[in-house]
Each structure stands twice: as C-alpha cells, then as structure tokens.
Design a protein around this motif. Sequence first.
Motif, short mmCIF file in Angstrom:
data_model
loop_
_atom_site.label_atom_id
_atom_site.label_comp_id
_atom_site.label_asym_id
_atom_site.label_seq_id
_atom_site.Cartn_x
_atom_site.Cartn_y
_atom_site.Cartn_z
N THR A 221 0.84 -1.20 0.00
CA THR A 221 0.00 0.00 0.00
C THR A 221 0.87 1.24 0.00
O THR A 221 1.91 1.28 0.66
N ALA A 222 0.44 2.24 -0.74
CA ALA A 222 1.23 3.47 -0.88
C ALA A 222 0.30 4.67 -0.94
O ALA A 222 -0.88 4.55 -1.31
N ALA A 223 0.84 5.83 -0.57
CA ALA A 223 0.12 7.10 -0.73
C ALA A 223 0.52 7.73 -2.04
O ALA A 223 1.68 7.65 -2.46
N ILE A 224 -0.43 8.36 -2.70
CA ILE A 224 -0.19 9.10 -3.94
C ILE A 224 -0.42 10.58 -3.66
O ILE A 224 -1.29 10.94 -2.86
N SER A 225 0.36 11.45 -4.28
CA SER A 225 0.18 12.88 -4.07
C SER A 225 -1.23 13.31 -4.49
O SER A 225 -1.89 12.63 -5.27
N THR A 226 -1.68 14.45 -3.97
CA THR A 226 -3.03 14.91 -4.32
C THR A 226 -3.13 15.23 -5.81
O THR A 226 -4.16 14.95 -6.45
N ASN A 227 -2.09 15.81 -6.39
CA ASN A 227 -2.10 16.03 -7.84
C ASN A 227 -2.17 14.70 -8.59
O ASN A 227 -2.90 14.56 -9.59
N GLY A 228 -1.42 13.72 -8.11
CA GLY A 228 -1.44 12.40 -8.72
C GLY A 228 -2.81 11.75 -8.61
O GLY A 228 -3.30 11.10 -9.55
N ALA A 229 -3.44 11.93 -7.45
CA ALA A 229 -4.78 11.36 -7.24
C ALA A 229 -5.80 12.00 -8.18
O ALA A 229 -6.65 11.31 -8.76
N GLU A 230 -5.70 13.31 -8.34
CA GLU A 230 -6.62 14.00 -9.26
C GLU A 230 -6.44 13.50 -10.70
O GLU A 230 -7.41 13.28 -11.42
N LEU A 231 -5.17 13.32 -11.08
CA LEU A 231 -4.89 12.85 -12.45
C LEU A 231 -5.39 11.43 -12.65
O LEU A 231 -5.99 11.12 -13.69
N LEU A 232 -5.16 10.56 -11.67
CA LEU A 232 -5.59 9.18 -11.80
C LEU A 232 -7.11 9.09 -11.88
O LEU A 232 -7.66 8.35 -12.71
N SER A 233 -7.80 9.87 -11.04
CA SER A 233 -9.26 9.85 -11.06
C SER A 233 -9.80 10.34 -12.41
O SER A 233 -10.72 9.75 -12.99
N LYS A 234 -9.22 11.42 -12.90
CA LYS A 234 -9.65 11.97 -14.20
C LYS A 234 -9.38 10.97 -15.33
O LYS A 234 -10.22 10.79 -16.23
N SER A 235 -8.23 10.31 -15.27
CA SER A 235 -7.87 9.34 -16.32
C SER A 235 -8.81 8.14 -16.30
O SER A 235 -9.17 7.60 -17.36
N LEU A 236 -9.23 7.72 -15.10
CA LEU A 236 -10.14 6.59 -14.98
C LEU A 236 -11.50 6.90 -15.59
O LEU A 236 -12.17 6.01 -16.13
N LYS A 237 -11.91 8.15 -15.50
CA LYS A 237 -13.20 8.53 -16.07
C LYS A 237 -13.19 8.41 -17.60
O LYS A 237 -14.20 8.05 -18.22
N SER A 238 -12.04 8.68 -18.19
CA SER A 238 -11.97 8.58 -19.67
C SER A 238 -11.58 7.18 -20.12
O SER A 238 -11.89 6.78 -21.25
N ASN A 239 -10.92 6.41 -19.26
CA ASN A 239 -10.53 5.05 -19.61
C ASN A 239 -10.56 4.17 -18.36
O ASN A 239 -9.55 4.02 -17.67
#
Length: 458
Positions: A221-239
């Motif tokens: 388990t790892a923590a992701i930066s808040t910018n990284g979390a925003e990017l991952l969430s946005k990317s998941l919405k498109s793919n």
Amino acid sequence: MKKSLLLSLLFVNSVALFAQNKDEQFFKEIYNSVLTKSQCYSWLDHLSNKVGSRLSGSEGAEKGVQYTKSQMEKLGFDKVYLQEVMVPHWVRGEKETAYIQDNKTKIKVPICALGGSIATPKNGVIAEVVEVHNFDELKALGEDKIKGKIVFYNRPMNNGAIDAFDAYSGAGDQRYSGAKEASKYGAVGTIVRSLNLRLDDFPHAGGQSYGDLPKEKYIPTAAISTNGAELLSKSLKSNPNLKFYFKQSCQQFEDVLSYNVVGEIKGTEHPENIMVVGGHLDSWDLADGSHDDGAGVVQSMEVVNIFKNLNYKPKNTLRVVLFMNEENGLRGGRKYQELSLANKENHIFALESDEGGFTPRGFSLECDDANLSKITNWKPLFEPYLIHSFVKGHSGSDIGPLTGKTIVKAGLKPDSQRYFDYHHAANDKFDAINKRELELGAGTMAALIYMIDQNGVE
C-alpha cells in the motif's frame, strides 16, 4: 458585623487583585524571555539539519536521542535519563516508482509506501484500478469487481472543515485500514490519496495496519500525491480499463531498543505531584520532521529554559518527556505510563505539543468540568498574547495513556490551516519553520504550566 464583613470582602478582593497582577507580570516576563533569549530555534536547526529524519529504530532516531539528552543536561535539570523502549524497525528501501498506463502512454506519478507496508514483488505490481471513496463502496463492489485489481482510495479531506484536524480525522481510516479492507476482496494493492488539503506533488506517509490479517493476505500500500490522485481519477473517467504500476522495496525487521528522553526538575513544595510537558522525538523518514514533531520537542525543552532564565522554581515536579515511536506504534507513550504505574507516580498535569510550530491559538483540554472552568477563567491572562481558544478535546497521543488520581491533559493548539501542507511529507523541513511562531508556542506552554503549578488542579 457589617463593617467586619466589608473588611473581609476588601481583603479577599485585594488578595485576588494582587495575584492577578503578579500573574500578568510573570506572563510578560515569560513572553519577553522566549522572544529574546530562547534556544528552541537553534535546537531545532541542529535536530533538523544535522540529525535529520528520525524514524523509530533508525540511526537518525538514536542520534536524536543522544543530541536532545546532551542539550537537556546543559539546561541544568536535577536529572536527565533515558527510558528503554522496544520499537518497530521498518525501512523504506529504494525510492518508490509509479505510473499510470493509459493505452501505450505511461505517466509517472509521485507515491510513497505507507509505514508498515510490505514490498511489492521485485518487478512491481501492475493491474487495473478500482476507485472508491469509503469502505461501504468497497463492500458494495465485492470480490467480483475487486479481485486482482488495485484499489484506489480517493476520499479528500473535507475542505469545508474550519479546523484542519477535523478534516484529517474524517479521512484517516482509508490510509490506516485501507489495505486490510481491500485485501478481504482479493485486491493486489492499494493506493491512497495523501491526507493533504492542497493540491501538490508531495505524497504523504503515515502509518497503516493490516490488523489481524494473516501475513499471506498482506498487500502493498502506498500514498499518492493529491495532484497524482486528481490525475488518476480523471484518467479513470476517460478510460476505466487503464492500468496502474507501482514498485516499492520496504521491509519490516525485528523490534529494536530505543529510548524516551526524560529531564526532571524536582518540585520545591509538592515533589510527589508530577507535571509533564513533551512531544515526540521520532519522525517519518521522508524529511526531518521539523513541524512533526521537532517543534514540539524543542518547545518542551524551551519551557525549562524560560523558567531557568526567570529563576522560577516549580512547586510541583516538572518533567520534560521526549517520547519515541509516536508515528508508528505509540510505544514511548505506553512505556512511560507503564513505568509510571510501576513506580506509583501521581501525575496531575500533562501538556503535549504535536500540531506543528505555527502561531499558537489556545489549548485542547481533557479534564472534568471543574478543571475546565478553572482553566477557562485564566483566559483573560492569555488573551493579550492572542491565545483565545480553551476547548474540550483531544490533548495528545503520547500523553493519552497517562492516568492519575486527578489529571488534566492539554494539547497546544496552533493555527491548523497550513499543518497538513507538510504533515508526513518530504517538505516538512526546517525552512518551513517560522522562528517567532515557534517561540510564541513555547511561551504559551510555559504560561499554562506556570498557572497549573501555582494553582494546582481540582
């Protein structure tokens, strides 16, 4: 009879006025001393820049013990000593790597392993991602949709909370228990949004627990930066079928011997009554922990420096306790309480500073209503120094286990708004400390200890 009563009332009022004037004058001397003669900033400079990070069980933690012990000995305590405590020894290893794989594109994102996590396999973990915001969503998805995937916990801290610590407590379960809960449904790893109110590229560490899971069920388990979390969430919405890769090489070793550092000044009138002031000496390993909790350590030491400069001799025994292992086990606080019970000690007061070196605002108090009323009545003495908040609430994790026949516990409450910009992150360094704010916090702690020492507890 009426004349006698009037004289008695005048006498009582004059005594009260004299005491108030005496306290007001001593407060002025406390704050003048800390703003002109303090050592806390230079102590923190050395602790941060010469000793560095102090994760329990590390070489840095041992250096921190030896440095603070030597400085406390120079302060002229009646005695300075070490309390043995066995602590966890978790090592991060090589710097973690992670990326979002969206079709053929790989986008690197900042992560850090959470404390106590296991390593990934040597070549890392790559899998599809399931985004959730709480354990209810996790349960609703179930094993069919989670098995073989990475669970991404993306519940932000509540930006609408005025006290940043309320926002923190509302989001902490996903970090602490996220891996344990996801493992039950067959996840191969978890990624947790950093507990931070702002958007930046700093992943924030912190402790996590596998609870009662068998070791074969542990997942990385790892923590992701808040910018990284925003990017991952946005990317998941498109793919929704994108994949996430991460690699970490952390290890958990056998417990090792460490120490609480204790300095004691024996009380001149009631040596059997003990007042404690302290912070935790350990820090996370990504930075030097200047706010968390180097500030609390040096502020606690500064209380004694203030009293020495003013030639104030406490009526009750005063102890400065620098606790080890608050961050990933709380062993130091528990050991101190264990020894206190074994020695049949009577603690009347405990004060902890573990919310950063920012401008002090007041105190959070754990006590009965009688003592809360008594301390709140001192508020006019503090208000000229902009200390206005006296509320019931959590005092501190290290003093949490401490008990006494009648004990008042207090936590210094600095302004909380910037604390989580630095908490457990690589930017929690000495350059984030404001000298004057740090000193004001130490003076505020000394002022409350003085009032408890003079007036006792109910």
